[in-house]
Motif scaffolding. Structure first.
Motif, mmCIF file in Angstrom:
data_model
loop_
_atom_site.group_PDB
_atom_site.id
_atom_site.type_symbol
_atom_site.label_atom_id
_atom_site.label_comp_id
_atom_site.label_asym_id
_atom_site.label_seq_id
_atom_site.Cartn_x
_atom_site.Cartn_y
_atom_site.Cartn_z
ATOM 1 N N LEU A 20 -3.181 39.791 47.303
ATOM 2 C CA LEU A 20 -4.414 40.552 47.125
ATOM 3 C C LEU A 20 -4.106 41.998 46.743
ATOM 4 C CD1 LEU A 20 -6.240 39.320 50.360
ATOM 5 C CD2 LEU A 20 -6.811 38.625 48.027
ATOM 6 N N ILE A 21 -5.024 42.595 46.003
ATOM 7 C CA ILE A 21 -4.939 44.027 45.712
ATOM 8 C C ILE A 21 -5.775 44.734 46.763
ATOM 9 C CG2 ILE A 21 -5.294 45.832 44.009
ATOM 10 C CD1 ILE A 21 -5.227 43.724 41.838
ATOM 11 N N ASN A 22 -5.088 45.358 47.712
ATOM 12 C CA ASN A 22 -5.787 45.943 48.848
ATOM 13 C C ASN A 22 -5.138 47.285 49.186
ATOM 14 O OD1 ASN A 22 -6.238 46.359 51.919
ATOM 15 N ND2 ASN A 22 -7.770 44.835 51.343
ATOM 16 N N SER A 23 -5.916 48.357 49.110
ATOM 17 C CA SER A 23 -5.372 49.701 49.302
ATOM 18 C C SER A 23 -4.863 49.922 50.727
ATOM 19 C CB SER A 23 -6.441 50.745 48.953
ATOM 20 O OG SER A 23 -7.573 50.619 49.803
ATOM 21 N N ARG A 24 -5.509 49.309 51.707
ATOM 22 C CA ARG A 24 -5.059 49.499 53.083
ATOM 23 C C ARG A 24 -3.687 48.861 53.307
ATOM 24 N NH1 ARG A 24 -10.594 49.011 53.437
ATOM 25 N NH2 ARG A 24 -11.665 50.632 54.666
ATOM 26 N N GLN A 25 -3.480 47.678 52.755
ATOM 27 C CA GLN A 25 -2.173 47.042 52.881
ATOM 28 C C GLN A 25 -1.089 47.862 52.195
ATOM 29 O OE1 GLN A 25 -2.494 43.066 51.340
ATOM 30 N NE2 GLN A 25 -3.696 42.308 53.072
ATOM 31 N N GLN A 26 -1.383 48.373 51.002
ATOM 32 C CA GLN A 26 -0.384 49.142 50.268
ATOM 33 C C GLN A 26 -0.136 50.511 50.894
ATOM 34 O OE1 GLN A 26 1.530 47.823 47.829
ATOM 35 N NE2 GLN A 26 0.424 45.987 48.520
ATOM 36 N N ALA A 27 -1.130 51.065 51.578
ATOM 37 C CA ALA A 27 -0.930 52.345 52.262
ATOM 38 C C ALA A 27 0.141 52.214 53.336
ATOM 39 C CB ALA A 27 -2.249 52.824 52.866
ATOM 40 N N GLU A 28 0.156 51.081 54.025
ATOM 41 C CA GLU A 28 1.185 50.853 55.037
ATOM 42 C C GLU A 28 2.566 50.770 54.409
ATOM 43 O OE1 GLU A 28 0.183 47.430 57.279
ATOM 44 O OE2 GLU A 28 -1.781 48.181 57.940
ATOM 45 N N ALA A 29 2.668 50.105 53.269
ATOM 46 C CA ALA A 29 3.959 49.969 52.597
ATOM 47 C C ALA A 29 4.424 51.289 51.991
ATOM 48 C CB ALA A 29 3.865 48.897 51.510
ATOM 49 N N LEU A 30 3.489 52.086 51.480
ATOM 50 C CA LEU A 30 3.843 53.349 50.842
ATOM 51 C C LEU A 30 4.116 54.456 51.851
ATOM 52 C CD1 LEU A 30 1.231 53.393 47.925
ATOM 53 C CD2 LEU A 30 3.701 53.328 47.674
ATOM 54 N N GLY A 31 3.486 54.398 52.996
ATOM 55 C CA GLY A 31 3.647 55.466 53.975
ATOM 56 C C GLY A 31 2.955 56.744 53.558
ATOM 57 N N ARG A 32 1.891 56.639 52.769
ATOM 58 C CA ARG A 32 1.123 57.807 52.334
ATOM 59 C C ARG A 32 -0.334 57.411 52.170
ATOM 60 N NH1 ARG A 32 2.902 60.700 47.947
ATOM 61 N NH2 ARG A 32 5.031 59.841 47.914
ATOM 62 N N SER A 33 -1.190 58.409 51.973
ATOM 63 C CA SER A 33 -2.617 58.139 51.795
ATOM 64 C C SER A 33 -2.861 57.485 50.439
ATOM 65 C CB SER A 33 -3.427 59.437 51.892
ATOM 66 O OG SER A 33 -3.311 60.005 53.186
ATOM 67 N N VAL B 264 -2.927 56.361 43.880
ATOM 68 C CA VAL B 264 -3.961 55.511 43.288
ATOM 69 C C VAL B 264 -3.291 54.216 42.858
ATOM 70 C CG1 VAL B 264 -5.642 55.238 41.428
ATOM 71 C CG2 VAL B 264 -5.260 57.500 42.453
ATOM 72 N N LEU B 265 -3.796 53.095 43.302
ATOM 73 C CA LEU B 265 -3.257 51.807 42.872
ATOM 74 C C LEU B 265 -3.763 51.506 41.472
ATOM 75 C CD1 LEU B 265 -3.661 49.604 46.092
ATOM 76 C CD2 LEU B 265 -1.664 50.917 45.332
#
Length: 279
Positions: free
Chosen positions: A173-186, A116-117
């Motif tokens: 930007l605060i964007n969950s899709r962008q951060q999902a790529e960086a985190l490597g998780r859902s 969760v961001l």
């Protein structure tokens, strides 16, 4: 006397007036729609903020953003902060709406492994904007956070350009899709805007983001009424100008006719009888 209305000047003036009336009426309705949208937005925020908190998983999920009616709803999440993948969001203002700094965006890893961001709040920008700033550490161990659920930010919706080539661990930007790529998780869609933490942190934390303004409705209704009054004033003004032009032309015609009659009498020879008779 009204033939002047067929002159080029008056035809252009009349056409401009005819074009202004529907344009001003449309502008009035545009302001009315903005007023109605603002009222609806305020009602949504008020309803969401006063609703009972629910687990964040009820309103969003991986790749699924919260519904528009759920924006600003109070939610809870439990997990551990992942400071390794913490980022800061550039060019954001503090509570005073003047100071420029960063939002601190830290993933919270839940028990099922989803993230969760969490927007933990605002910090002031340092002198060197190319380096990662000094960020207050989040609480260690398992925590339960409470906050407002927000939609992912996009350039189209926010007007913020997503600039490439930013320094490491800095985003626009605060964007969950962008951060999902960086985190490597859902990552759950949207993000949580932090309002409370349990247990309470024992160290200084970023400045909390205040509630969105949901009391002001702006002056859109007043602007709508103004535009409609302007549209009504156009034909009234046109009529006043026509009457004024008519009177001016009538007065000029009367003066010209009077001067012509006086000149004609002066040029007419007087008969002996008119001079008093002959001796």
């Amino acid at each position: 006397m009204y033939r002047f209305l067929l002159s080029r000047q008056w035809v252009i003036l009349t056409l401009i007036g005819l074009a202004l009336i529907p344009a001003m009426i449309e502008l009035g309705f545009w302001q009315l729609h903005r007023h109605e949208s603002r009222v609806a937005h305020n009602e949504l925020i008020t309803k969401s903020l006063t609703a009972s908190p629910v687990p964040i998983g009820q309103l969003t999920g991986p790749g699924r953003e919260p519904a528009a009616d759920d924006h600003f709803r109070t939610v809870t999440a439990t997990g551990r902060y992942d400071t390794e993948h913490e980022v800061v969001v550039r060019q954001r203002t503090g509570a005073d709406q003047q100071s420029i700094g960063y939002f601190v965006l830290t993933p919270l890893i839940q028990r099922d492994g989803t993230a969760v961001l969490v927007n933990r709040g605002w910090i002031e920008a340092g002198g060197d904007l190319t380096e990662f700033p000094r960020v207050p550490r989040p609480p260690r161990g398992q925590v339960t956070v409470t906050g407002r659920i927000m939609a992912d930010e996009t350039s189209a919706a926010s007007g913020i350009k997503d600039k490439p080539g930013l320094p490491p661990r800095q985003v626009m930007l605060i964007n969950s899709r962008q951060q999902a790529e960086a985190l490597g998780r859902s990552v759950l869609g949207g993000y949580l805007q932090l309002t409370a933490t349990s247990p309470k942190p024992d160290t200084r934390q970023p400045e909390r983001i205040p509630e969105p303004d949901h009391s002001s409705i702006g002056a859109h209704m007043a602007y709508a009424v103004q535009w409609w009054l302007f549209s009504a004033a156009v034909p009234v003004g046109w009529f006043v100008l026509v009457r004024r032009e008519f009177r001016d032309r009538r007065d000029r015609f009367a003066k010209t006719a009077g001067a012509a009659d006086a000149g004609h009498e002066a040029e007419t020879p007087r008969t002996p009888a008119a001079r008093g008779g002959a001796h």
